[in-house]
Design a protein around this motif. Structure first.
Motif, PDB file in Angstrom:
ATOM      1  N   CYS A  29       8.364  -3.019  10.513  1.00  0.00           N
ATOM      2  CA  CYS A  29       6.571  -3.674   9.506  1.00  0.00           C
ATOM      3  C   CYS A  29       8.240  -5.341   9.623  1.00  0.00           C
ATOM      4  O   CYS A  29       8.898  -5.433   9.386  1.00  0.00           O
ATOM      5  N   CYS A  32      -2.055  -6.939  13.575  1.00  0.00           N
ATOM      6  CA  CYS A  32      -0.539  -6.426  12.965  1.00  0.00           C
ATOM      7  C   CYS A  32      -0.008  -6.795  14.693  1.00  0.00           C
ATOM      8  O   CYS A  32       0.022  -6.117  15.687  1.00  0.00           O
ATOM      9  N   CYS A  63      -1.713  -9.460   8.427  1.00  0.00           N
ATOM     10  CA  CYS A  63      -2.669  -8.880   7.555  1.00  0.00           C
ATOM     11  C   CYS A  63      -3.365  -9.197   6.669  1.00  0.00           C
ATOM     12  O   CYS A  63      -4.107  -8.591   6.450  1.00  0.00           O
ATOM     13  N   GLU A  64      -2.779  -9.994   6.131  1.00  0.00           N
ATOM     14  CA  GLU A  64      -3.020 -10.023   4.561  1.00  0.00           C
ATOM     15  C   GLU A  64      -4.608 -11.222   5.273  1.00  0.00           C
ATOM     16  O   GLU A  64      -5.004 -11.213   4.276  1.00  0.00           O
ATOM     17  N   CYS A 103      -6.948  -8.808   6.405  1.00  0.00           N
ATOM     18  CA  CYS A 103      -7.635  -8.157   5.623  1.00  0.00           C
ATOM     19  C   CYS A 103      -8.480  -8.331   4.103  1.00  0.00           C
ATOM     20  O   CYS A 103      -9.377  -9.400   3.968  1.00  0.00           O
ATOM     21  N   CYS A 138      -7.029  -1.068  -0.606  1.00  0.00           N
ATOM     22  CA  CYS A 138      -7.378  -1.176   0.941  1.00  0.00           C
ATOM     23  C   CYS A 138      -8.332   0.736   1.027  1.00  0.00           C
ATOM     24  O   CYS A 138      -8.091   1.117   1.029  1.00  0.00           O
ATOM     25  N   TRP A 178      -2.409  -0.253  -2.718  1.00  0.00           N
ATOM     26  CA  TRP A 178      -3.350   1.057  -2.432  1.00  0.00           C
ATOM     27  C   TRP A 178      -4.298   1.271  -2.479  1.00  0.00           C
ATOM     28  O   TRP A 178      -5.540   1.251  -1.675  1.00  0.00           O
ATOM     29  N   VAL A 230       0.313   1.203   4.935  1.00  0.00           N
ATOM     30  CA  VAL A 230      -0.494   1.732   3.465  1.00  0.00           C
ATOM     31  C   VAL A 230      -1.256   2.753   3.510  1.00  0.00           C
ATOM     32  O   VAL A 230      -0.189   3.377   2.234  1.00  0.00           O
ATOM     33  N   PRO A 239      -0.545  -1.964   9.295  1.00  0.00           N
ATOM     34  CA  PRO A 239      -1.105  -1.822   8.268  1.00  0.00           C
ATOM     35  C   PRO A 239      -1.406  -1.436   8.012  1.00  0.00           C
ATOM     36  O   PRO A 239      -1.216  -0.166   6.509  1.00  0.00           O
ATOM     37  N   ARG A 240      -2.733  -0.856   8.077  1.00  0.00           N
ATOM     38  CA  ARG A 240      -3.557   0.368   7.418  1.00  0.00           C
ATOM     39  C   ARG A 240      -2.765   1.778   7.132  1.00  0.00           C
ATOM     40  O   ARG A 240      -2.870   2.454   6.360  1.00  0.00           O
ATOM     41  N   VAL A 285      -0.147  -6.271   1.755  1.00  0.00           N
ATOM     42  CA  VAL A 285       0.652  -5.278   2.528  1.00  0.00           C
ATOM     43  C   VAL A 285       2.204  -5.425   2.043  1.00  0.00           C
ATOM     44  O   VAL A 285       2.625  -4.629   1.962  1.00  0.00           O
ATOM     45  N   CYS A 323      -6.892  -4.512   9.724  1.00  0.00           N
ATOM     46  CA  CYS A 323      -6.093  -5.495   9.843  1.00  0.00           C
ATOM     47  C   CYS A 323      -5.068  -4.602  11.221  1.00  0.00           C
ATOM     48  O   CYS A 323      -4.544  -5.641  11.942  1.00  0.00           O
TER      49      CYS A 323
END
Lengths: 458, 438, 474
Positions: free
Chosen positions: A96, A55, A102-103, A106, A45, A42, A72, A68-69, A112, A51
């Motif tokens: 989720c 998502c 999201c990865e 990012c 981030c 994290w 996290v 995602p944000r 994530v 992201c």
């Protein structure tokens, strides 16, 4: 939180970072159990929000805690002692899809997915599942997937069910109406289950012609039971390309679903068994994206286990998706034409999880007669996501509807590289009254090779 | 005594009693005060504010016929002599200038460094930058270059009580605080007196060309179709201005609807775009192409049409009026055609032009006062049917009582009033010059 | 809470601590504050009713889009109700002939371009967060982007707005998107008002036709002064590039360690990313001139993108730049000062000194053509005192910009972050001239209170509010 508290927390965190991986006796804020989440994940981030639109659950809900944000942030808040582990925290974490979109989005490569899995591990230790949900989850995860016999028995039951005419009876009599709606939807698309490859094939299947190399292959659980024909096709294609295919009998479930569900303990046991089973192979080929991704992340799983970590790392590096393996090893181009229009769906754990997007498309394009039509938002999750479609039918259903809506007109087939997606999208195709055939990428190649054979072109 | 009061503040030479009869265009003042500095402006306003004197503001006088229901305010404040470029930063493409500077003076100065202000309103020799911005005046090139609101980056404004307030800044991108610049652009001087303007510049084009397309009489559809296809192409016209036949006759000798399409770019690029026009020319359309000096000259002539505050005739039978009509971009064609028809039925002479890519049309009328009033009323009705508006940018004072210059108050009029009240609570500045009698 | 639920429905109100905590901040993470609740609205009517209800109860509130803002504009100071606009995300009308589109405020910036690109059109303002940020948020912040050098910022592309005033009244400004409507330019005033004057519920935007051609140049420099000089020389040559971006060595280290590495040399001082677009026949000349200017300024290597894929990679590398800093630093503070572009060399040198003074690394990724600097101050919030040092360094960077005749923010807005720094460029009287305008729209100051303008002792208050525990949910 007042300033003093905040400082204590941060000092604690800084200490954690310096002292390397947390060992099992440590705690982190309100994470009190084994196998602590990784603060470095994290720390990457910066809350930029790139992201969000990647998502699927954020796209559907628009809620920050389902992004995602946001997830996290929540996971970090527990580590900072600002939140407790409870139902309200668990919901966004378990909602989720673990699709990893999201990865890809990012800019800072925040992991994530790994973080979510680690947090789920904490949640499941803090608050074990009970009730119906627990029972369903337990049955699938611990009772069936890792248990070859039961899996086979399930397959056998399915074959019986399908062959005996019971299926027809059930469908006609409305017995199915007593099943929850989503299970009913599932039932209606169950493929004709074949016999699992692992049980039928020898441990080593020799190459066709000159042997170019030797690879191990993970047959998978769902893949082998529901789509043994895909496994057969995969073996044939590999053989055709000069590879001897090893099918070690000790191999087991990859553990992806357990890890996704927070059962890291079982996940680790399964991982150990697979690492052992494939120890004699330099290359492990997988045709199920979810499994492939999990195998490639065994090193993450053993992050806090110095003994297993090197073995896991070594193993993870051996794992490769079949489409990538074939493409990179200059697969034999078929000569026969398969005249069809195909679209390609990116399985999350292939595109986002393994970064494999180009190769399967290229594979399809290089089959004579195949016209590849791009699917809009091809890499948005179809809602399958392991057993997400069983645990979160509503969200999964929405995503599936969007996926089906996106499928271009006039394609005959939808190709992909993951059994979960195949089941889910097949269900969607049926539900929406469409006629596209759902196939695995390797199958198309296999058919082309078969045609070559028939026409004496090989 | 008023005079002695103000005389204590400013030198005598700057103040004179207005001995003139009522001005045809109104917007006059009992005293005419000449400002030579921002400080002068500030002093005059502070004095007026204190003594509750109304103030009209003028510099070039080209917009004297634009709004205003008071023939004479207590003070007519002239900025005509508060002029000059304060700073021209060539590398930054910005300039700071005093309000009384004419556009021509600015253009000549900037041209020495190969730059220009991308505003092309009429009468550049007479119109000052302060007036252009206060009235938000613009010309056909706003299609590509935008209007005052896109170009002004900073202002110094003397508020009604004499305070000097800076808005914006000297940099081309700035979001610190509210974008206060915008309030003063087109506010007709009702919120404060602009005492300094910082504006973005453009490099002068390397090459320019003008294509004049004369459409045969009758059907407007080919004009529309051609314009749509040009706008839908990747060409980058600087203007796509449609001229009414009457105006086209004056400027080109051909009495037909004419599209004036300008390109400004590298020579190659201009030629390539003109080629596109030629290749896509509708049947029956006559094409004239002008380059460089010829094109510039044409536009200079174009900018000398319509009233300028000094060219009105005293004869009521040939009253001049100018209208600004806003519409959907492509409705410009309809606006001009409607204006042409209405001119005929209302027995007034009409010349007009409008930009098919930017939605602003200008219509100039000459005729009997009552006919003019009726024409405006009818045209406004038609424009509003299509959600557009008509504003009278030039009318004799007398007619402004009969014709509502700005049209009906907008539904959010209370906000406008509120803003006015904050900036000028005593309503001394250009009283009744703006929308709804603000 | 009950009343709000009656308006929007039970499921559309968040009030549990766990659900609210993710709303503690937006893209600016230095200050945090808990909202009282989050309300999801789906229509103008609902916004109006919610606002009326909150107004009656005298509860402060904030409109929030995607929360990608970089100045804390959507961050509660503590106890506000957040009105989330993300579910109002439809395109209502598209009229390409008249070059306009009407969207709801939650519409995503990039989606706008994507939804018209098949017809060859696009929406020009392209903030780096365009993958996620909303048009409504863009209006509030008057967002810029890499391509505003030639095409302008959000305010130059907004034709009409429907807003809900703090009284609950629904007002339409710039009806049908027709330009220059009589009256003060409220469109211009509202755009960039950071959500303190009204809540935007519909936006009419201008859409543009794609340029015929586009070429992108990447130029590596060994000296930052040479790169800066090249920027001025390009402009002085009479070229207005569509974009003219700069990135320095620290920033390059970040982007090359992150998701979209280009393979920039690590030992250069800076690179320029220059894009020229327009009529194809005119582009090559301009590219030639740009190459010449770069060479005259001692460029080490300069190249033109060979294809769209290369161009896209260069841009992805640039646009993901801020987030990429996560790869080399746990936290960063991005500043947004603007200076006259001719003063780049001296200001960049001063920023470097500030970094040394506070012992913090500063990366620069910015819109050089506009003189819009983005010093990214890298710090680690978990090291005691480092956040404070970063904040001080950031403020000093802004002072340098202000002293160079510039502004404290070019596109990110003032928000919470730069409220105190407003004093660097405005006098108290000038600030009052603005807050007086706010009172016309927002007399009780319930709508996004405490943002944009400095208040006596505000800094201290903000910090305290940020650290407050959330208020109990009624």
């Amino acid at each position: 939180m007042n300033v003093g508290e905040k400082e204590r927390e941060t000092v604690n965190l800084a200490g954690m970072l310096e002292n390397g991986p947390a060992c099992e006796t440590k705690t982190l804020g309100n994470y009190l159990w084994d196998d602590l989440p990784d603060p470095n994940k994290w720390a990457d981030c910066v809350h930029c929000g790139m992201c969000l639109e990647a998502c699927p659950t954020y796209q559907e809900t628009g809620e920050e805690q389902h992004s995602p944000r946001g997830r996290v942030y929540l996971i970090k808040a527990v580590a900072e002692g600002k939140l407790d582990i409870n139902e309200a925290f668990a919901k966004p974490i378990f909602d989720c899809l673990d699709c990893r979109a999201c990865e890809t989005a990012c800019p800072a490569d925040v992991q994530v997915g790994g973080l979510i899995e680690e947090a789920r591990g904490q949640i499941r230790q803090a608050m074990p599942l009970t009730g119906l949900k627990g029972a369903v989850s337990k049955t699938f995860l611990n009772g069936i997937f890792p248990n070859k016999k039961r899996m086979n028995r399930l397959a056998g039951f399915m074959r019986f069910y399908q062959n005996s005419g019971l299926q027809t009876v059930a469908r006609k009599t409305g017995v199915l109406n007593v099943m929850p709606r989503h299970l009913k939807d599932m039932e209606s698309i169950l493929p004709e289950a074949g016999k699992p490859v692992l049980a039928r094939y020898p441990e080593v299947v020799p190459a066709e012609g000159e042997t170019k190399g030797r690879v191990g292959m993970l047959t998978g659980c769902v893949m082998d039971v529901m789509f043994s024909d895909v496994n057969e096709a995969t073996i044939r294609v590999l053989n055709r390309n000069g590879y001897e295919v090893g099918l070690p009998k000790q191999q087991t479930c990859c553990g992806a679903l357990h890890i996704h569900a927070g059962d890291r303990k079982t996940g680790k046991e399964l991982a150990k068994q697979n690492i052992e089973a494939f120890k004699d192979y330099d290359k492990v080929i997988v045709n199920a994206a979810g499994c492939g991704c999990a195998l490639q992340e065994y090193d993450e799983l053993f992050r806090n286990d110095p003994e297993m970590l090197p073995l896991a790392k070594e193993f993870s590096e051996k794992v490769e998706d079949v489409s990538k393996f074939l493409y990179e090893n200059d697969f034999e181009r078929p000569k026969s034409e398969i005249n069809t229009k195909v679209t390609y769906h990116d399985a999350c754990h292939l595109a986002h999880g393994q970064g494999v997007r180009f190769e399967p498309r290229q594979l399809l394009k290089e089959i004579p007669g195949v016209e590849l039509v791009e699917l809009p938002d091809a890499d948005r999750c179809c809602g399958s996501a392991g057993i997400y479609n069983l645990t979160h039918p509503e969200m999964a259903g929405k995503l599936l509807d969007r996926k089906i809506d996106d499928i271009p007109e006039n394609v005959e087939m939808i190709s992909m590289g993951n059994p979960g997606c195949m089941l889910q999208i097949a269900m969607g195709v049926q539900k929406h009254g469409r006629s596209e055939k759902v196939v695995h990428t390797v199958q198309l190649l296999d058919w082309a090779y078969e045609k070559d054979k028939e026409q004496g072109l090989s | 005594m008023i005079v002695s009061d103000i005389e204590n503040i400013l030198p005598k030479e700057q103040i004179k009693e207005n001995k003139e009869q009522d001005h045809l265009l109104g917007n006059s003042g009992v005293q005419i005060i000449e400002a030579y500095s921002e400080e002068d402006i500030s002093k005059v306003l502070a004095y007026a504010y204190e003594n509750e004197k109304t103030v009209n503001v003028i510099s070039g006088g080209t917009k004297r016929g634009y709004g205003g229901e008071i023939e004479k305010a207590d003070i007519l404040l002239s900025l005509a002599n508060y002029k000059g470029i304060v700073e021209h930063s060539v590398g930054d493409l910005t300039m700071t200038v005093r309000p009384g500077t004419t556009l021509k003076e600015i253009a000549d100065e900037l041209a020495l460094k190969g730059q220009s202000v991308a505003l092309d309103p009429p009468w550049p020799e007479m119109a000052t930058i302060g007036g252009i911005i206060s009235a938000n005046d613009s010309g056909p090139k706003r299609l590509l270059y935008g209007s005052a609101r896109d170009l002004v980056i900073g202002l110094r404004v003397v508020y009604a009580d004499g305070r000097v307030i800076r808005t914006g800044g000297k940099v081309v991108k700035n979001v610190a605080g509210y974008d206060m610049n915008k309030l003063f652009i087109g506010a007709m001087g009702t919120l404060g007196v602009i005492s300094e303007i910082t504006i973005k510049l453009r490099p002068l084009p390397k090459y320019e060309g003008l294509s004049l397309l004369h459409f045969p009489d009758g059907n407007g559809q080919p004009i529309r179709d051609f314009s749509v296809s040009l706008l839908d192409s990747m060409m980058e016209p600087v203007t796509l201005e449609l001229l009414s036949p009457s105006l086209a006759e004056k400027l080109t000798g051909k009495s037909s609807y004419t599209l004036a399409i300008s390109f400004e770019d590298r020579e190659n690029a201009v030629i390539a775009q003109e080629k596109w026009v030629r290749e896509n020319l509708p049947a029956g359309v006559e094409l004239t192409v002008l380059h460089q000096e010829e094109a510039k000259k044409w536009w200079e002539d174009f900018r000398r049409i319509g009233p300028n505050g000094y060219n009105d005739e005293m004869n009521e039978g040939t009253t001049l009026a100018a209208l600004k009509i806003g519409s959907n971009n492509l409705d410009v064609l309809d606006v001009l055609q409607t204006a042409e028809l209405l001119a005929e039925t209302h027995h007034v002479a009409m010349e007009g032009h409008g930009g098919l890519g930017h939605g602003i049309s200008r219509v100039y009328i000459k005729g009997q006062q009552e006919n003019t009033a009726a024409f405006i009323h009818a045209l406004r009705g038609k424009a509003e049917e299509k959600h557009g508006y008509v504003v009278c940018t030039h009318l004799p004072f007398k007619l402004r009582e009969a014709v509502n210059v700005w049209g009906e108050r907008p539904t959010y009029f209370a906000l406008l009033e509120g803003i006015k009240k904050v900036n000028d609570p005593k309503r001394i500045l250009n009283r009744k010059r703006f929308v709804g009698g603000i | 809470m009950r009343k709000l639920m009656d308006i929007v429905g039970e499921s559309e109100v968040l009030y549990k601590r766990e659900d609210l905590i993710a709303y503690e901040c937006d893209g600016y993470t230095m200050y945090k504050g808990m909202p009282r609740a989050v309300v999801f609205v789906q229509s103008t009517q609902q916004v109006s009713e919610v606002v009326k209800c909150l107004n009656k109860e005298e509860v402060p509130y904030i409109a929030r889009g995607a929360g990608t803002g970089l100045s804390g504009g959507a961050t509660p100071l503590g106890g506000e109700v957040i009105i989330s606009m993300v579910k109002m995300k439809r395109m209502l009308h598209l009229d390409l002939e008249n070059r306009k589109a009407v969207v709801e405020p939650g519409f995503i910036n990039l989606k706008l371009t994507q939804s018209i690109s098949d017809k060859g059109y696009y929406y020009a303002p392209d903030p780096s967060s365009q993958y996620a940020c909303t048009i409504g948020g863009n209006v509030a912040e008057n967002s810029g982007g890499a391509h505003c050098l030639k095409y302008g910022v959000t305010t130059n592309h907004i034709l009409g707005l429907e807003i809900v005033l703090p009284s609950g009244e629904i007002v339409e400004i710039g009806k049908e998107g027709i330009p220059d409507q009589p009256g003060y330019d409220l469109l211009g005033l509202l755009t960039g008002s950071e959500g303190t004057l009204g809540i935007v519920t519909k936006v009419t935007v201008k859409v543009l036709k794609n340029p015929e051609g586009k070429k992108t140049v990447l130029a590596y420099f060994d000296e930052i002064d040479d790169a800066s000089q090249a920027v001025s020389d390009i402009i002085a040559a009479g070229i207005i590039p569509a974009a003219l971006e700069m990135m320095d060595d620290v920033a390059i280290e970040g982007v090359e360690s992150a998701a979209y590495p280009v393979g920039h040399p690590r030992d250069i001082a800076a690179f320029l990313l220059i894009e020229v677009d327009g009529i194809v026949a005119g582009i090559d000349d301009q590219i030639e001139e740009i190459l010449t200017v770069c060479k005259q300024n001692n460029v080490r290597e300069v190249k033109v993108a060979k294809n769209e894929a290369e161009r896209a990679l260069w841009w992805a590398n640039r646009k993901m730049g801020f987030g990429a800093m996560g790869a080399i630093s746990p936290d960063y503070l991005v500043q947004d000062g603007v200076i006259p572009r001719t003063r780049l060399p001296e200001v960049l040198a001063k920023i470097k000194e500030i970094g040394k003074k506070y012992n913090l690394r500063i990366a620069n990724i910015f819109h050089a053509g506009d003189g819009n600097l983005h010093p990214l101050i890298l710090y680690d919030a978990s090291v005691p005192g480092e956040s404070e040092r970063a904040a001080k360094a950031g403020s000093e960077c802004l002072k340098v910009c202000a002293d160079a005749g510039g502004s404290i923010t070019g596109e990110h807005g003032v928000g919470i972050e730069k409220a105190a720094e407003m004093r660097f460029i405005f006098t108290d009287e000038e600030i009052a001239a603005q807050t007086n305008i706010r009172e016309v729209f927002n007399p009780k100051d319930l709508l996004n209170p405490g943002k944009l303008f400095p208040q006596p002792g505000r800094c201290v208050e903000v910090k305290r509010a940020g650290q407050n525990e959330m208020q109990p949910v009624p």
